[in-house]
Motif scaffolding. Sequence first.
Motif, PDB file in Angstrom:
ATOM      1  N   CYS A 151       4.977   2.858  -8.180  1.00 40.04           N
ATOM      2  CA  CYS A 151       4.533   1.742  -7.343  1.00 40.04           C
ATOM      3  C   CYS A 151       5.466   0.545  -7.558  1.00 40.04           C
ATOM      4  CB  CYS A 151       3.097   1.347  -7.682  1.00 40.04           C
ATOM      5  SG  CYS A 151       1.885   2.662  -7.392  1.00 40.04           S
ATOM      6  N   ARG A 207       2.579  -2.198  -4.053  1.00 39.04           N
ATOM      7  CA  ARG A 207       2.858  -1.193  -3.020  1.00 39.04           C
ATOM      8  C   ARG A 207       2.881   0.194  -3.640  1.00 39.04           C
ATOM      9  NH1 ARG A 207       4.135  -2.764   1.932  1.00 39.04           N
ATOM     10  NH2 ARG A 207       4.620  -4.978   2.280  1.00 39.04           N
ATOM     11  N   PRO A 257       4.027   4.204  -3.823  1.00 40.60           N
ATOM     12  CA  PRO A 257       5.371   4.784  -3.696  1.00 40.60           C
ATOM     13  C   PRO A 257       5.773   5.078  -2.248  1.00 40.60           C
ATOM     14  CG  PRO A 257       4.210   5.799  -5.520  1.00 40.60           C
ATOM     15  CD  PRO A 257       3.209   4.932  -4.809  1.00 40.60           C
ATOM     16  N   ASP A 258       4.789   5.304  -1.358  1.00 40.44           N
ATOM     17  CA  ASP A 258       5.116   5.578   0.046  1.00 40.44           C
ATOM     18  C   ASP A 258       5.293   4.299   0.865  1.00 40.44           C
ATOM     19  OD1 ASP A 258       2.534   4.656   0.358  1.00 40.44           O
ATOM     20  OD2 ASP A 258       1.679   6.606   0.900  1.00 40.44           O
ATOM     21  N   ARG A 280       3.056   1.759   1.357  1.00 43.69           N
ATOM     22  CA  ARG A 280       1.840   1.084   1.801  1.00 43.69           C
ATOM     23  C   ARG A 280       1.414   0.025   0.784  1.00 43.69           C
ATOM     24  NH1 ARG A 280      -2.461   5.644   2.627  1.00 43.69           N
ATOM     25  NH2 ARG A 280      -1.322   6.484   0.822  1.00 43.69           N
ATOM     26  N   LEU A 283      -1.556   8.725  -6.260  1.00 41.42           N
ATOM     27  CA  LEU A 283      -1.748   9.225  -4.895  1.00 41.42           C
ATOM     28  C   LEU A 283      -2.524  10.538  -4.875  1.00 41.42           C
ATOM     29  CD1 LEU A 283       1.660   8.449  -3.118  1.00 41.42           C
ATOM     30  CD2 LEU A 283      -0.572   7.421  -2.682  1.00 41.42           C
TER      31      LEU A 283
END
Length: 233
Positions: free
Chosen positions: A111, A130, A132-133, A135, A209
Amino acid sequence: MAARKRGRWVARERRKERLKTGLIGGVGCLVLLVVFWKVVWPYFVGGLALVGGAAAGWWSWRTDQLVKGRDHQWRRNEALKAGHRSLTEVDTMSGGEFEDFVVDLCRRDGCTEVRRVGGSHDDGADVLGRLPDGRSMVIQCKRYSPKSRIPSREVRDLLGARVHFKVDVAIFVTTTYFTGPSERTAVQNGVIAVHRDHLGLWNNGVSLLSLSEVNGAGQGDRRHRARWKETYE
């Protein structure tokens, strides 16, 4: 003995000849460069620019690799430190220490922009960052006694924080469990509810996640609840 001296003399003479040849070649190139400067200067300058650009590119790449290497090592060290903490140790943390613990786990998982915002006027948020993707996320952290339960109103407070901070994902992390209604409220509103069992998995290396895939999957079976009562009641 004489042959050895002669060999050394021959080697010195050869070095002198190579040096002389190099000097002559260098002077010759310099003379040609001066004589034909008006013709060759664009190529000369272009060559220097090309070499300089290549050197700068290599330096930038090398610096980036060093930074990534240090970051990777830092994350690895943080993962090792986090993995060495037991939930019993987590239970003895203060609220601020628990928030720092959650921040460390988030950073371990890749993150970014992770920071604590908890306080007396935190608007229902303890950690922002945030995933890792990419968002954006808001996290509410509650270090409660394992005997406690998270009520629905605290999940609703987190929903308000998601709206207030205009983030994509809301995550509730606790050292205890949710009530049935509060867990349903979380799942129905897309909140990732990380209860004690999931926190143990996260601490042991499971990614944040991946916890979303078991969100709302329950909080232990009958045997688990029996062991829990023996331990905490």
